[in-house]
Design a protein around this motif. Structure first.
Motif, PDB file in Angstrom:
ATOM      1  N   PHE A 190      -2.134  11.929  -8.717  1.00 36.70           N
ATOM      2  CA  PHE A 190      -0.579  11.905  -8.864  1.00 36.70           C
ATOM      3  C   PHE A 190      -0.206  12.007  -7.333  1.00 36.70           C
ATOM      4  O   PHE A 190       0.710  11.396  -6.935  1.00 36.70           O
ATOM      5  CB  PHE A 190      -0.184  13.017  -9.639  1.00 36.70           C
ATOM      6  N   ASP A 213      -1.268   9.015  -5.188  1.00 38.56           N
ATOM      7  CA  ASP A 213      -0.330   7.887  -5.369  1.00 38.56           C
ATOM      8  C   ASP A 213       0.811   8.051  -4.671  1.00 38.56           C
ATOM      9  O   ASP A 213       1.583   7.203  -4.132  1.00 38.56           O
ATOM     10  CB  ASP A 213      -0.307   7.839  -6.784  1.00 38.56           C
ATOM     11  N   TRP A 261       0.755   7.660  -0.916  1.00 39.61           N
ATOM     12  CA  TRP A 261       0.474   6.065  -0.685  1.00 39.61           C
ATOM     13  C   TRP A 261       1.386   5.412  -0.837  1.00 39.61           C
ATOM     14  O   TRP A 261       1.719   4.379  -0.186  1.00 39.61           O
ATOM     15  CB  TRP A 261      -0.847   5.655  -1.108  1.00 39.61           C
ATOM     16  N   ARG A 262       2.189   5.447  -1.990  1.00 38.77           N
ATOM     17  CA  ARG A 262       3.410   4.800  -2.275  1.00 38.77           C
ATOM     18  C   ARG A 262       4.669   5.009  -1.146  1.00 38.77           C
ATOM     19  O   ARG A 262       5.280   4.034  -0.752  1.00 38.77           O
ATOM     20  CB  ARG A 262       4.091   4.988  -3.662  1.00 38.77           C
ATOM     21  N   TYR A 296       4.010   5.937   1.851  1.00 34.38           N
ATOM     22  CA  TYR A 296       3.460   5.091   2.986  1.00 34.38           C
ATOM     23  C   TYR A 296       3.902   3.486   2.833  1.00 34.38           C
ATOM     24  O   TYR A 296       4.474   2.957   3.812  1.00 34.38           O
ATOM     25  CB  TYR A 296       2.228   5.277   3.298  1.00 34.38           C
ATOM     26  N   GLY A 297       3.525   2.875   1.610  1.00 30.45           N
ATOM     27  CA  GLY A 297       3.839   1.452   1.429  1.00 30.45           C
ATOM     28  C   GLY A 297       5.294   1.068   1.464  1.00 30.45           C
ATOM     29  O   GLY A 297       5.611   0.003   2.116  1.00 30.45           O
ATOM     30  N   ILE A 298       6.241   1.904   1.013  1.00 25.44           N
ATOM     31  CA  ILE A 298       7.446   1.720   0.857  1.00 25.44           C
ATOM     32  C   ILE A 298       8.289   1.700   2.177  1.00 25.44           C
ATOM     33  O   ILE A 298       8.545   0.736   2.763  1.00 25.44           O
ATOM     34  CB  ILE A 298       8.297   2.709   0.026  1.00 25.44           C
ATOM     35  N   SER A 342       6.628   1.548   5.301  1.00 26.14           N
ATOM     36  CA  SER A 342       6.050   0.543   6.068  1.00 26.14           C
ATOM     37  C   SER A 342       6.475  -1.003   5.875  1.00 26.14           C
ATOM     38  O   SER A 342       5.902  -1.861   6.511  1.00 26.14           O
ATOM     39  CB  SER A 342       4.666   0.919   6.221  1.00 26.14           C
ATOM     40  N   ASN A 343       6.985  -0.953   4.736  1.00 21.83           N
ATOM     41  CA  ASN A 343       7.472  -2.410   4.351  1.00 21.83           C
ATOM     42  C   ASN A 343       8.975  -2.554   3.953  1.00 21.83           C
ATOM     43  O   ASN A 343       9.434  -3.692   4.007  1.00 21.83           O
ATOM     44  CB  ASN A 343       6.682  -2.678   3.044  1.00 21.83           C
ATOM     45  N   ALA A 344       9.744  -1.609   3.914  1.00 25.19           N
ATOM     46  CA  ALA A 344      11.183  -1.789   3.337  1.00 25.19           C
ATOM     47  C   ALA A 344      11.752  -2.342   4.297  1.00 25.19           C
ATOM     48  O   ALA A 344      11.512  -2.237   5.541  1.00 25.19           O
ATOM     49  CB  ALA A 344      11.953  -0.292   2.910  1.00 25.19           C
TER      50      ALA A 344
END
Lengths: 340, 340
Positions: free
Chosen positions: A252, A255, A258-259, A261-263, A265-267
């Motif tokens: 949990f 996740d 990392w989410r 970080y994912g958002i 580094s991409n938004a």
């Protein structure tokens, strides 16, 4: 290099330490009751004296009346002036090059001498404000009472005129609801907890300001030591709560981190509120070792730079809401690039 | 290599083409009314004949009664058998090595001859099922009426016994609400639109199945041509809607697509529903050129592989819900790695 770009002790949870002294000049009425001429006298005598006598430190002086709304807003966002000073045309601020020292003039008191550093560094901050206090004391006459100590506009500052505060990052306290227990407990011990921008503001990104409330009956040193103790135990508790969260449900937490970080580094556009929340997750991820290659100081810098007025100020031109959110996303992506 | 790993015409919007023929053997009652012995006769005579006479194609035969629940579920998820056959102990399926051909035995009709290919390839699918139809026709006697054509269990299949369908990815239709206009319009033209897994299922990830409804009064060729025409105009409309979205608010769309990419390439656990939604965004991103280095066929493969039963089947052991969601996230991260 600004203060927030440097690392400090326990810096992954203790974002920053601030210590300030409230002082007033004996020969002038309190700021609210001064004439414009008196305001000017205080403003210029104090700033000139600081700039000429600061020794190694290079100070710059900003008069509120010469600043535009955006610049003022960005000074508030970077904690260099208070929201209160922001509204005072007769006010000013003297700043060191790295923004770690800020002396507000004609706020609620004639002088608010502040030192801010990253991490838990109460001793060092206290030393800095004391040095500046001594410097000013050598040239100006402070309002002082043998019985009450330093006289201040607000009775809560009477005595030492000291307020010390820590910006703490407490995501596990927030997540587990433990924060609702921490707040009243700290209150009973004489400490106050506030949101990111002081009194009456909400905690953003699980950042809380913990500060001492007592200026009477305690020496400066004692007040600082008590705060240091409470901060260390709060940090310890936060670490334990994080361990519990990690043991209970590692997937949990991983996740979520990392989410975030994912958002981030991409938004391509992001609001300040969402960004603060996600940076909080990333910050915890760095702290517990899930995310590598991201530095806490980089995140501290980001927290400063993505605030609304800071973004507009950096752009040097008016921005629409969408442009601002786009610019914020861009700043964040740059900061999180693997090469950093 | 499975059929969905190959590219097909207009494959960024036309995910896959399926054509199937419903056929029944003259000498047996319809499946619902057969004895177990008759079921077995049909099952084994048809499968043996196909395997021995298929020429270049290598077929494998699966009997439903020998399969576990998970394997059956994964066959449904890969559109190789219908949900209806899944419940029939006396049923079976003959599959080609690349899964592009599937002949269901003892479903609602004795034979359901299906060809499935990526992209818009109605002609090629029709050719394949016709070839198999001829092959079987040479050995078995079909139930046929001069007046009605091929006789089928359900009257909607009478005549050609043909159903052709396209799986279309229509995120812009979904986003703009245009889909609510498309559906009744297609209905008036005699086409049906359904969700990912056929009748009564909901559209997941903006994937819609568009199929022909009329089997009487039209030749197979005419039915296919009409569907092809409608599909091409729907694809054209989808492209226009995407262009409008992109012109109107490029940042909104770019942000959504990049966020989807950020979440999918970083999440540590993810539900099937969320994954489908985000893969849909990425798919559109690849299609309109925002995302590079991701292939549509890789995404098609992913859509198959992340379905619940497929994941459990690949793991080869029972999985808890969390393990399944973790496995799904892992599969997605692997597929989206920059080296892919």
């Amino acid at each position: 290099m600004k203060w927030y770009e440097k690392d400090g002790e326990l810096g992954d949870i203790a974002v920053s330490t601030r210590v300030r002294l409230a002082r007033n000049l004996k020969d002038y009425p309190f700021p609210g009751r001064m004439s414009q001429q008196q305001e000017n006298e205080v403003l210029h005598s104090v700033s000139s004296y600081l700039i000429s006598s600061a020794g190694g430190t290079t100070f710059r002086f900003l008069e509120l009346k010469n600043l535009d709304r955006i610049t003022i807003g960005s000074l508030v966002e970077r904690h260099l002036i208070s929201p209160e000073l922001a509204g005072k045309n007769g006010g000013g601020v003297v700043l060191s090059g790295d923004d770690s020292v800020s002396i507000m003039i004609n706020e609620e008191d004639h002088l608010r001498i502040q030192s801010i550093l990253s991490g838990l560094r109460l001793g060092q901050c206290l030393e800095t404000v004391n040095r500046l206090d001594d410097l000013l004391d050598g040239n100006f006459k402070y309002a002082w009472s043998d019985q009450l100590g330093y006289l201040t506009h607000c009775p809560t500052n009477l005595g030492t005129g000291l307020r010390a505060s820590l910006m703490l990052h407490l995501p596990a306290h927030t997540e587990t609801g433990e924060i609702r227990r921490l707040l009243p407990n700290l209150g009973k011990l004489g400490f106050t907890v506030r949101g990111l921008y002081g009194e009456g503001t909400k905690a953003s990104g699980s950042l809380y300001q913990l500060s001492n409330q007592m200026t009477l009956g305690l020496s400066e040193q004692e007040a600082i030591e008590r705060l240091d103790e409470v901060v260390r135990s709060t940090i310890e508790r936060e670490k334990n709560l994080r361990n519990v969260m990690m043991e209970k449900n590692p997937i949990f937490l991983e996740d979520r981190i990392w989410r975030a970080y994912g958002i981030l580094s991409n938004a391509r556009r992001i609001s300040s509120g969402e960004a603060m929340k996600l940076i909080s997750d990333i910050r915890m991820g760095v702290s517990i070792g899930i995310l590598k290659d991201i530095s806490i100081s980089e995140l501290n810098k980001l927290i400063c730079n993505i605030q609304t007025n800071c973004i507009i100020s950096a752009a040097g031109k008016p921005l629409t809401d969408v442009e601002r959110d786009t610019e914020r996303a861009e700043l964040i992506r740059q900061a999180l690039k693997p090469t950093n």
